[in-house]
Design an enzyme around this catalytic site. Structure first.
Site, PDB file in Angstrom:
ATOM      1  N   SER A 309    -102.149  85.924   7.141  1.00 55.11           N
ATOM      2  CA  SER A 309    -101.224  85.456   6.100  1.00 55.11           C
ATOM      3  C   SER A 309    -102.032  85.055   4.882  1.00 55.11           C
ATOM      4  O   SER A 309    -103.249  84.867   4.966  1.00 55.11           O
ATOM      5  CB  SER A 309    -100.442  84.245   6.606  1.00 55.11           C
ATOM      6  OG  SER A 309    -101.225  83.058   6.487  1.00 55.11           O
ATOM      7  N   ASP A 310    -101.397  84.895   3.763  1.00 52.19           N
ATOM      8  CA  ASP A 310    -102.064  84.259   2.644  1.00 52.19           C
ATOM      9  C   ASP A 310    -101.937  82.744   2.846  1.00 52.19           C
ATOM     10  O   ASP A 310    -101.287  82.267   3.781  1.00 52.19           O
ATOM     11  CB  ASP A 310    -101.454  84.732   1.311  1.00 52.19           C
ATOM     12  CG  ASP A 310    -102.417  84.558   0.160  1.00 52.19           C
ATOM     13  OD1 ASP A 310    -102.299  85.269  -0.847  1.00 52.19           O
ATOM     14  OD2 ASP A 310    -103.334  83.699   0.290  1.00 52.19           O
ATOM     15  N   TRP A 311    -102.586  81.995   1.961  1.00 51.43           N
ATOM     16  CA  TRP A 311    -102.652  80.535   2.092  1.00 51.43           C
ATOM     17  C   TRP A 311    -101.252  79.943   2.224  1.00 51.43           C
ATOM     18  O   TRP A 311    -100.467  80.001   1.283  1.00 51.43           O
ATOM     19  CB  TRP A 311    -103.352  79.954   0.857  1.00 51.43           C
ATOM     20  CG  TRP A 311    -103.561  78.495   0.877  1.00 51.43           C
ATOM     21  CD1 TRP A 311    -102.610  77.536   0.710  1.00 51.43           C
ATOM     22  CD2 TRP A 311    -104.794  77.789   1.062  1.00 51.43           C
ATOM     23  NE1 TRP A 311    -103.166  76.292   0.774  1.00 51.43           N
ATOM     24  CE2 TRP A 311    -104.514  76.413   0.982  1.00 51.43           C
ATOM     25  CE3 TRP A 311    -106.111  78.171   1.280  1.00 51.43           C
ATOM     26  CZ2 TRP A 311    -105.495  75.438   1.118  1.00 51.43           C
ATOM     27  CZ3 TRP A 311    -107.106  77.204   1.405  1.00 51.43           C
ATOM     28  CH2 TRP A 311    -106.791  75.855   1.339  1.00 51.43           C
TER      29      TRP A 311
END
Ligand code: GLC
Length: 754
Positions: A309-311
Site C-alpha cells: 500500500s502507499d503510506w
C-alpha cells in the site's frame, strides 16, 4: 487467433505482445529498450522470484495466523513521509515478536543490522525484515529529478541512476526502493510531475524498464542491487485539476492505453514489487480495486511479486468513504490485492477476527505472505540477512559524480538561443544573478539522504570553474555593469514540486519575472537558466530573453553540468517530456490529444467554430519532444519497409521497419532525438492525433548522416478498447507515420493494414 472484430483476448494479446513489442530505434548508443514485450525473465517468474517455492510453502505451514499477518505489516522507522510520525518502538517490539514483515525509512548499515538482528535472532521463526526507502533519484549521489532524466530521451541515463543508487543504498542496508514512479500525467499543476517521465506512456515505459533494470540488475541477491517498485498503481497522474490525491475518473480504454503501459514494461523488465496509489479510479479507490490489482496485475500479467500500500493507503479507505471501519478497510484491501500494509495496521489488528469470520480466506492470506517471502528470498535475505558494515559506500564516488554530471547535462533542454548568445565564448565577462545563482536548492523533490549531506555544486560555482582563471565572473547586485553577458538563474525551490505540492499558477514565483525584466532593461545579452520541477508558463518574458536553458532540478553536479552546457563543452540535446503551456488556463494541453469534431483547419483560418480559447493560442508554448541544439539537423522523410501488412500477421507477431534519415547540417557535433509518431486516422475508438512509438538520441559530427531504424508491430499499431475484460484490437485501415525532432513532426509516410 482473434474474433471477428480483429480483437484478441487479453491473454492472447500478451502472447502477441511478447513477440512484437514496440522497440525504439535499434541504434547503438542510447537505444531505447523494448516496451510491452515479455522479456525472458517473465517466463521463469520475475527475476527468479519463483525459485524458492518449496521453502516458502514449508515456512508458511509453520506460521501462526499472527505471524502471517505480521509479514504483511510495514512500519515506519523514522522520518514520516506522510501524515503521522515514526513507529520506531512499535517496529522493534513487533520485530522481536515475529509480527513484522518490513520497515521503511531506516537508514544506515548499523541501524538496519541492529533491527534485523532482533527479527532474525530473537523471534520464533527468525524471518528477516525487508527494508524499504524512497531512493527516487539517488541515495548519496543525487541525480537529476526523473522528469529531467526523461528529457534526456536516453534511457541509459535512468539505468545508470538506478545502478549507482542501488549500490549506495544496498551498502547502507536498504533492500527495496519505492521507485521508479511511472505515473503518466497531463497536469503540470500536479507537483508529482517532477517524479514522473511526463505526458507520454511510451517514453515513460522505456524509462520505467530501464530504471528497473538499473536498480535490480540480473540478481536481486547481489550486494549492489535493490528490489524496484512500480508506482503508483494506477492512474494517479490523472488527478482532476492536478490537485494531489484528487479524483480520477478514467475509461477502461484510457486506463489501458495511457496509464498501464509503463507498469507492464516495468514488470516485463522484472520489477519485483508494485505500490498502490492514493486515488480513486472511477469511484473505486486504487487500494480497493480488484480489477486493477488482481484481474489485470495478478491474473492477466501473472505478477508474482508483492503489492504494497502507499503510506496509510489502506487506512484512507475510511475518508474515501469506501470502508466503514478499520476491519473493513483491511478486509477490502487484502481481498482486492494489497499484500502489505504501509504504516496503518488494520490487517494486523483485525486479520485474525476477519479470518475466523470467513471475511478473508486463508488462501488469500497465504498468497500475500508467499509474495512477501518471495521478494525476501530473491533478495537473499534468508541466506544473508545482514549487510557488511565494512563495505559501506561512505560518499559519492568520483565515478558517481561524473555519471550525475553527464546525466544532468544530457537532461538540459535548450528552449531558445538567438543571436548565438550560447555557447559562451571563453574570456567573456559574465555576471551571474538571480535567487538560484548560488543556491544549493537544486536537488529537487525526493532527494535521498545525500540531498542534504552532499549539497550540490551551485551554478555560480560551476560557471567560475568553467570560465577558467582570469575570466571575469561577477555575482550579485551591481554585477552587471562590467559584464558582457548576464546569466539569470531562476526557478522553483524543491518544495514547490513533489508530493502534496500542486500549484494553481505555473509562473516563476516570487517576483523573478521582474528580475528578468530588469536584466532585459540593461540591453545586454542574457541567458535565462531555469531550475524547476515542472513545465512553467514563461510567455511573459520569453520574447525578451535571447536564450533560455531548461535545466530542471539537476542534482549534485548541477552547477558543473549547466556550465558544461553554457560554455559548449556539452552541446545540449534534451527534449521536453511534457508540453509547456502558454497559460495555466489552457490546461490540459498535451500532444497526444484527440482531434475533436472541430479542430483548427488551416484551410479555413476564418472559421471560429473550432475547439480552443478566445484569449490564448490553442497550441502550447513548446510542444512535447521539443528542444534545440548548438548545431542544426535535418530529419528526412520516413520510409516503411512495407506498403501494406495484414492485421492477422501483425497479431501473429509480424513486424515491419521504418527508416528515418537524419543529418547534421550545422557547424559542430551534436545530438538529435529522432522521434517516430503514429496516427490511426479512422478507428473504432477515436485515436490521439499522435502517439510516440519510437525515439533514438543520436550523436552526429558536422555533415554526418545516419539512418535510424524503428521496428513496429501489433503493440504499436493497435489499441485497447473499452472492454473491461481487456480487448486489444489491430484494425484494418491506413496508418500515418510521422518522423521529426518533436511531436510537431511533419515528415510522413503511410502503411495500410489489411
Ligand atoms: C508517500 C508517497 C510514496 C512513497 C511513500 C513512502 O506518501 O506517495 O510515493 O513511496 O509515501 O515514503
Amino acid at each position: 487467433m482473434g474474433d471477428g472484430d480483429g480483437g484478441v483476448g487479453r491473454r492472447t494479446f500478451l502472447a502477441a505482445m511478447s513477440g512484437g513489442g514496440a522497440v525504439a530505434g535499434a541504434g547503438a548508443a542510447g537505444a531505447a529498450s523494448a516496451v510491452g514485450r515479455d522479456g525472458p525473465a517473465r517466463r521463469g517468474g520475475l527475476l527468479g522470484l519463483l525459485g524458492h517455492e518449496d521453502e516458502i510453502r514449508a515456512l508458511i505451514a509453520r506460521m501462526t495466523v499472527t505471524e502471517k499477518l505480521g509479514q504483511l505489516q510495514q512500519l515506519a522507522w523514522t522520518g514520516a513521509t506522510g501524515p503521522g510520525g515514526s513507529q520506531t518502538a512499535a517496529a522493534e517490539e513487533a520485530a522481536r515478536k515475529g509480527e513484522l514483515g518490513s520497515v521503511l525509512n531506516i537508514i544506515g548499515a548499523r541501524n538496519s543490522n541492529a533491527l534485523q538482528r532482533i527479527a532474525v535472532e530473537e523471534s520464533r521463526l527468525g524471518i528477516p525484515l525487508l527494508f524499504g526507502l524512497d531512493v527516487i533519484h539517488g541515495f548519496w549521489t543525487t541525480f537529476p529529478i526523473p522528469l529531467a532524466q526523461a528529457a534526456s530521451f536516453d534511457p541509459e541515463v535512468a539505468r545508470v541512476d538506478g545502478e549507482v543508487s542501488a549500490k549506495e543504498a544496498r551498502s547502507h542496508g536498504t533492500h527495496w526502493t519505492f521507485a521508479p514512479m511511472m505515473d503518466v500525467t497531463h497536469e503540470p499543476r500536479w507537483g508529482r510531475i517532477a517524479e514522473s517521465c511526463g505526458e507520454d506512456p511510451y517514453l515513460t515505459a522505456v524509462f520505467a524498464a530501464a530504471k528497473t533494470r538499473g536498480y535490480q540488475g540480473d540478481d536481486l541477491s547481489a550486494p549492489d542491487r535493490v528490489a524496484a517498485c512500480a508506482k503508483h498503481f494506477v492512474a494517479y497522474g490523472g488527478a482532476e485539476g492536478g490537485r494531489d490525491y484528487n479524483t480520477v475518473d478514467v475509461s477502461e480504454s484510457r486506463l489501458r492505453n495511457l496509464y498501464l503501459p509503463p507498469f507492464k514494461a516495468a514488470l516485463d523488465a522484472g520489477c519485483a514489487t508494485v505500490m498502490a496509489s492514493f486515488n480513486t479510479l472511477s469511484g473505486i479507490p486504487a487500494h480497493a480495486n480488484g480489477h486493477t490489482l488482481t484481474e489485470i496485475l495478478k491474473e492477466d500479467w501473472e505478477f508474482e511479486g508483492l503489492v504494497v500500500s502507499d503510506w496509510n493507503g489502506v487506512g484512507e479507505l475510511l475518508p474515501h468513504g469506501f470502508a466503514a471501519d478499520g476491519a473493513e478497510a483491511g478486509r477490502i484491501a487484502l481481498n482486492a490485492g494489497v499484500d502489505m500494509e504501509m504504516v496503518s495496521t488494520h490487517l494486523a489488528d483485525h486479520g485474525a477476527e476477519l479470518l475466523a469470520a470467513g471475511r478473508i480466506k486463508e488462501d488469500r492470506l497465504d498468497d500475500a505472505v508467499a509474495r512477501v517471502l518471495r521478494v525476501k528470498y530473491a533478495l537473499g535475505l534468508f541466506a544473508q540477512p545482514y549487510v557488511d558494515e565494512s563495505a559501506v559506500v561512505e560518499v559519492p564516488t568520483a565515478a558517481a559524480r561524473k555519471a550525475a554530471r553527464e546525466a544532468a547535462a544530457r537532461s538540459t533542454v535548450l528552449l531558445k538561443n538567438e543571436g548565438g548568445v550560447l555557447p559562451i565564448a571563453a574570456g567573456t565577462a559574465v555576471a551571474v544573478v538571480g535567487p538560484f545563482a548560488d543556491s544549493r536548492d537544486m536537488q529537487g523533490t525526493w532527494a535521498g539522504p545525500g540531498g542534504e549531506k552532499f549539497p550540490p555544486v551551485s551554478v555560480l560555482a560551476g560557471i567560475r570553474d568553467a570560465a577558467g582563471r582570469g575570466a571575469k565572473v561577477t555575482y550579485g547586485v551591481g554585477a552587471t555593469e562590467r559584464a558582457d553577458l548576464i546569466v539569470v538563474v531562476v526557478g522553483e525551490g524543491a518544495k514547490l514540486s513533489g508530493e502534496a505540492a500542486s500549484r494553481s499558477d505555473l509562473g516563476l514565483p516570487g517576483g523573478q519575472e521582474g528580475l528578468i525584466a530588469a536584466v532585459a532593461a540593461t540591453g545586454k545579452p542574457f541567458v535565462v537558466v531555469l531550475l524547476n520541477g515542472r513545465p512553467l508558463t514563461i510567455g511573459n518574458w520569453l520574447e525578451s530573453a535571447p536564450a533560455v536553458l531548461e535545466a530542471w532540478h539537476p542534482g549534485i553536479e548541477g552547477g558543473n553540468a549547466i556550465a558544461d552546457v553554457l560554455y559548449g563543452k556539452v552541446n545540449p540535446g534534451g527534449k521536453l517530456p511534457a508540453s509547456f503551456p502558454r497559460d495555466v488556463g489552457q490546461l490540459p494541453v498535451h500532444y497526444n490529444h484527440e482531434n475533436t469534431g472541430r479542430p483548427y483547419d488551416p484551410a479555413s483560418p476564418g472559421n471560429t467554430f473550432i475547439t480552443g480559447y478566445l484569449d490564448v493560442d490553442r497550441t502550447p508554448q513548446f510542444p512535447f519532444g521539443y528542444g534545440l541544439s548548438y548545431t542544426t539537423f535535418e530529419i528526412g522523410t520516413p520510409r516503411a519497409s512495407v506498403a501494406r501488412i495484414a492485421a492477422a500477421d501483425l497479431r501473429r507477431g509480424e513486424t515491419f521497419e521504418v527508416e528515418v534519415p537524419v543529418r547534421n547540417t550545422g557547424d559542430r557535433e551534436g545530438d538529435e532525438v529522432v522521434q517516430l509518431y503514429l496516427h490511426d486516422p479512422v478507428a473504432t475508438l477515436v485515436q490521439p492525433v499522435r502517439r510516440l512509438r519510437g525515439f533514438e538520441r543520436v550523436t552526429l559530427g558536422v555533415g554526418e548522416r545516419k539512418t535510424v531504424r524503428f521496428t513496429l508491430g501489433a503493440a504499436d499499431i493497435g489499441f485497447w478498447t473499452n472492454a473491461v475484460d481487456g480487448r486489444f484490437v489491430v484494425e484494418p485501415g491506413k496508418i500515418e507515420l510521422f518522423a521529426g525532432a518533436s511531436s510537431a513532426a511533419r515528415e510522413r509516410c503511410g502503411v495500410v493494414v489489411e
